[in-house]
Scaffold this active site. Structure first.
Site, PDB file in Angstrom:
ATOM      1  N   GLU A  25       0.803  -1.220   0.000  1.00  0.00           N
ATOM      2  CA  GLU A  25       0.000   0.000   0.000  1.00  0.00           C
ATOM      3  C   GLU A  25       0.839   1.275   0.000  1.00  0.00           C
ATOM      4  O   GLU A  25       0.336   2.358  -0.305  1.00  0.00           O
ATOM      5  CB  GLU A  25      -0.938   0.005   1.211  1.00  0.00           C
ATOM      6  CG  GLU A  25      -2.092  -0.973   1.116  1.00  0.00           C
ATOM      7  CD  GLU A  25      -3.052  -0.633  -0.014  1.00  0.00           C
ATOM      8  OE1 GLU A  25      -3.203   0.563  -0.340  1.00  0.00           O
ATOM      9  OE2 GLU A  25      -3.643  -1.568  -0.584  1.00  0.00           O
ATOM     10  N   GLU A  47       6.948 -22.224   7.325  1.00  0.00           N
ATOM     11  CA  GLU A  47       7.154 -21.371   8.500  1.00  0.00           C
ATOM     12  C   GLU A  47       8.117 -21.995   9.510  1.00  0.00           C
ATOM     13  O   GLU A  47       8.662 -21.305  10.369  1.00  0.00           O
ATOM     14  CB  GLU A  47       5.824 -21.059   9.183  1.00  0.00           C
ATOM     15  CG  GLU A  47       5.195 -22.221   9.912  1.00  0.00           C
ATOM     16  CD  GLU A  47       3.957 -21.798  10.687  1.00  0.00           C
ATOM     17  OE1 GLU A  47       3.903 -22.124  11.881  1.00  0.00           O
ATOM     18  OE2 GLU A  47       3.073 -21.141  10.114  1.00  0.00           O
TER      19      GLU A  47
END
Length: 300
Positions: free
Chosen positions: A87, A118
């Site tokens: 953004e 992960e």
């Protein structure tokens, strides 16, 4: 082979006494319970504001000197980091090379779970090495538990290189908080659905990251008053927004704001300086460069 992670004692994995009967209540009661729990998120954020402020100040100094914001995480946490970075380009004209997210498992992990990613400490090192991490950069490692191996490794490698390391977790005394130079840990309590950290923990992480990146953008001059003056007007809606920003900041008519925007080659900050300081485009650019892009200092 990875060691089995011990989740006992983690606040984010505890059962929430208030929602044990959520499967037996009406829909309105159900969403009321969720809403009541969500209200605890902002309260938890309030308690870690000093740490968020410290992270903003430290990261802004690196960013001003050419450093990058590199968000690292797995699952929901990694996606929230990537979202925050993405953004910054349309909102503040930050190059995608200056702020980006790295997810355990790569780009595919944005849309689907990548099993085992992960848990790999080596993968984090490989990813950061591929992006040529330097001492100028900022590593923001995100994990609700505060002990995800990928995120822990990102901090460890970041420290080894000399980068600024920041952790965003939702458990106190976690390995990530202890390792990172600045640890941010809003404690939101047990989730509505046990262990579903995309809920309160995810909301808390999103709020922290919103504050963090917005604060940096303020510090580096991408905001004047409370206006986003480096927005990229790439479509009709954003051109109108840019026009409105110039109109508000310079206190001029909309027609004049449009003229300044065109004269400034669709760059909002120079257009505001042109309108308020009565200079041409090149002079406006020069003044902004001399004052680190901060319009308030140009006009002081």
């Amino acid at each position: 082979m990875c060691k089995q992670m011990n989740l006992e004692g983690l606040t984010t994995e505890a059962r929430n006494e208030a929602t044990k009967k959520i499967d037996q209540v009406s829909t309105l009661e159900m969403v009321t319970l969720i809403n009541q729990e969500d209200q605890k998120v902002a309260q938890a954020i309030e308690k870690v504001l000093p740490q968020i402020a410290a992270a903003i100040d430290a990261a802004a100094e690196r960013f001003k000197k050419g450093g990058r914001l590199i968000y690292c995480g797995a699952g929901t946490s990694g996606r929230l980091g990537a979202l925050d970075a993405i953004e910054l380009t349309p909102t503040y004209s930050v190059s995608p090379e200056r702020a980006f997210g790295i997810l355990a498992g790569g780009e595919k992990a944005m849309y689907q779970a990548i099993e085992g990613a992960e848990d790999s400490k080596e993968l984090a090192i490989e990813d950061l090495t591929q992006h040529q991490l330097t001492a100028r950069d900022v590593v923001i490692a995100i994990a609700a538990s505060g002990r995800t191996p990928y995120a822990v490794s990102a901090i460890e490698y970041g420290k080894k290189v000399g980068a600024l390391t920041i952790s965003v977790t939702c458990n106190n005394q976690s390995p990530m908080n202890q390792l990172a130079e600045i640890g941010i840990a809003p404690i939101v309590g047990p989730e509505v659905i046990t262990g579903s950290t995309r809920m309160k923990a995810g909301s808390a992480q999103k709020m922290v990251l919103n504050m963090f990146s917005t604060g940096i953008m303020v510090k580096v001059g991408n905001i004047y008053q409370n206006l986003m003056v480096n927005v990229q007007p790439t479509n009709e809606k954003l051109i109108q927004r840019a026009t409105n920003i110039i109109k508000e900041a310079a206190e001029i008519e909309e027609s004049q704001a449009k003229e300044y925007l065109e004269a400034a080659q669709l760059e909002v900050a120079p257009a505001i300086v042109m309108a308020k300081a009565h200079v041409d485009f090149q002079k406006a650019k020069q003044l902004l460069a001399e004052h680190d892009g901060r319009i308030s200092e140009v006009l002081a």
